[in-house]
Enzyme design. Sequence first.
Site, PDB file in Angstrom:
ATOM      1  N   ARG A  89       0.871  -1.190   0.000  1.00  0.00           N
ATOM      2  CA  ARG A  89       0.000   0.000   0.000  1.00  0.00           C
ATOM      3  C   ARG A  89       0.904   1.235   0.000  1.00  0.00           C
ATOM      4  O   ARG A  89       1.866   1.295   0.760  1.00  0.00           O
ATOM      5  CB  ARG A  89      -0.950   0.008   1.217  1.00  0.00           C
ATOM      6  CG  ARG A  89      -1.977  -1.141   1.172  1.00  0.00           C
ATOM      7  CD  ARG A  89      -3.074  -0.948   2.206  1.00  0.00           C
ATOM      8  NE  ARG A  89      -3.990   0.138   1.843  1.00  0.00           N
ATOM      9  CZ  ARG A  89      -4.922   0.627   2.671  1.00  0.00           C
ATOM     10  NH1 ARG A  89      -5.040   0.156   3.886  1.00  0.00           N
ATOM     11  NH2 ARG A  89      -5.717   1.597   2.272  1.00  0.00           N
ATOM     12  N   ASP A 242      -2.347   9.142   7.643  1.00  0.00           N
ATOM     13  CA  ASP A 242      -1.441   8.146   7.068  1.00  0.00           C
ATOM     14  C   ASP A 242      -0.070   8.724   6.737  1.00  0.00           C
ATOM     15  O   ASP A 242       0.896   7.991   6.543  1.00  0.00           O
ATOM     16  CB  ASP A 242      -2.051   7.538   5.807  1.00  0.00           C
ATOM     17  CG  ASP A 242      -3.214   6.651   6.183  1.00  0.00           C
ATOM     18  OD1 ASP A 242      -4.300   7.194   6.474  1.00  0.00           O
ATOM     19  OD2 ASP A 242      -3.027   5.432   6.217  1.00  0.00           O
ATOM     20  N   ASN A 252      -5.064  11.682   4.741  1.00  0.00           N
ATOM     21  CA  ASN A 252      -5.905  10.752   5.514  1.00  0.00           C
ATOM     22  C   ASN A 252      -7.003  10.249   4.580  1.00  0.00           C
ATOM     23  O   ASN A 252      -7.109  10.661   3.417  1.00  0.00           O
ATOM     24  CB  ASN A 252      -6.480  11.433   6.763  1.00  0.00           C
ATOM     25  CG  ASN A 252      -7.086  10.427   7.726  1.00  0.00           C
ATOM     26  OD1 ASN A 252      -6.500   9.378   7.999  1.00  0.00           O
ATOM     27  ND2 ASN A 252      -8.274  10.695   8.224  1.00  0.00           N
TER      28      ASN A 252
END
Length: 359
Positions: A89, A242, A252
């Site tokens: 990711r 994040d 985010n």
Amino acid sequence: MKIGGTHYRTIWPRADETVDVIDQARLPHEFATAVLRSAEDCAEAIKKMIVRGAPLIGATAAYGVALAMRREPSGKALISALDMLRATRPTAVNLRWALKRMHDALHNRGHGERFAMAWREAAAICDEDVAVCRAIGAHGLKLLRAAAAKKNGAPLDILTHCNAGWLACVDWGTALAPIYMAHDEGIAVHVWVDETRPRNQGASLTAYELGAHGVPHTIIADNAGGHYMQAGRVDLCVVGTDRVTRNGDVANKIGTYLKALAAKDNGVPFYVALPSSTIDWTLASGVDIPIEERSADEVLKMTGRLPGGAIATVEIAAPGSPAANPGFDVTPARLVTGFVTERGVCVPSEEGLHSLFPQ
Ligand code: MRU
């Protein structure tokens, strides 16, 4: 945190040197765990969002490296595990942070000691995450106490987006840690939980966590937050992140930016809670943050439980229409009131971050 009276972390080592995680793809309909036996299992768990949330992605990747070292403790196996896990990711920088830490701990070690060292380092990353989240909670609690003092005993209404609770970390959570602590010390809190389309981490995970802990909350459609802010029914917002860049821009879950805009327009404080492992000192601003593009199916379909109990996925869109699905957005620092970190609260800027993390 507790589920049905039993304390759980989201990830823990097993006696047979494999790893257990809570299977978040099955929540809220079923509480189940999944066993991860290899680096490949860890990569799949991250990609399929059996585990998700920036700190937990990092912790799972760390155990992925350890499991790779159990199978083959060579330098070549180390590099290939790091590369495979890094590709899972793109947005949460905690993944890169945890993998760098594993690399630094292992690359100069002899083959004979690599697995034991890796296993210990992954456990340390998890233990530190718990301590860091607890500290974020304690600092955020001071903000909530001050806000609650102005409410004359009425519940403090807090809006949050996505899931930045204990399920997103190893325990406690970032954005939700201060809320749990406020609730536990008797402050009346009520949480507006954004459903967080398209994957519904708010409706399925945040609501599950808050419900399990007895924290009063209400799930709202993502579009409703601005309305409640205009109506004076949101005292403050708190979200996770994040990746935070050097200038204080915040990546985010998609939709966070719109909430920050609405908060600014309505004079509602907008806090971002983060561990320092979420700061990307290498990026000057949010324009360079890689934004994950996810499957169109997440927008075009929804999964839920049928009255008989079976889980089903149904189509919700006009057949044949395409969909785009950016997983995250970037909220500019100017829309953020403050960062709540393990070292305290700071203004969202390079100076603010440096004041807490001078190194
Ligand atoms: O796609 P997800 O569910 O991994 O996204 C999670 C979030 O956006 C969280 O808010 C973020 O990771 C912070 S978690 C403490």
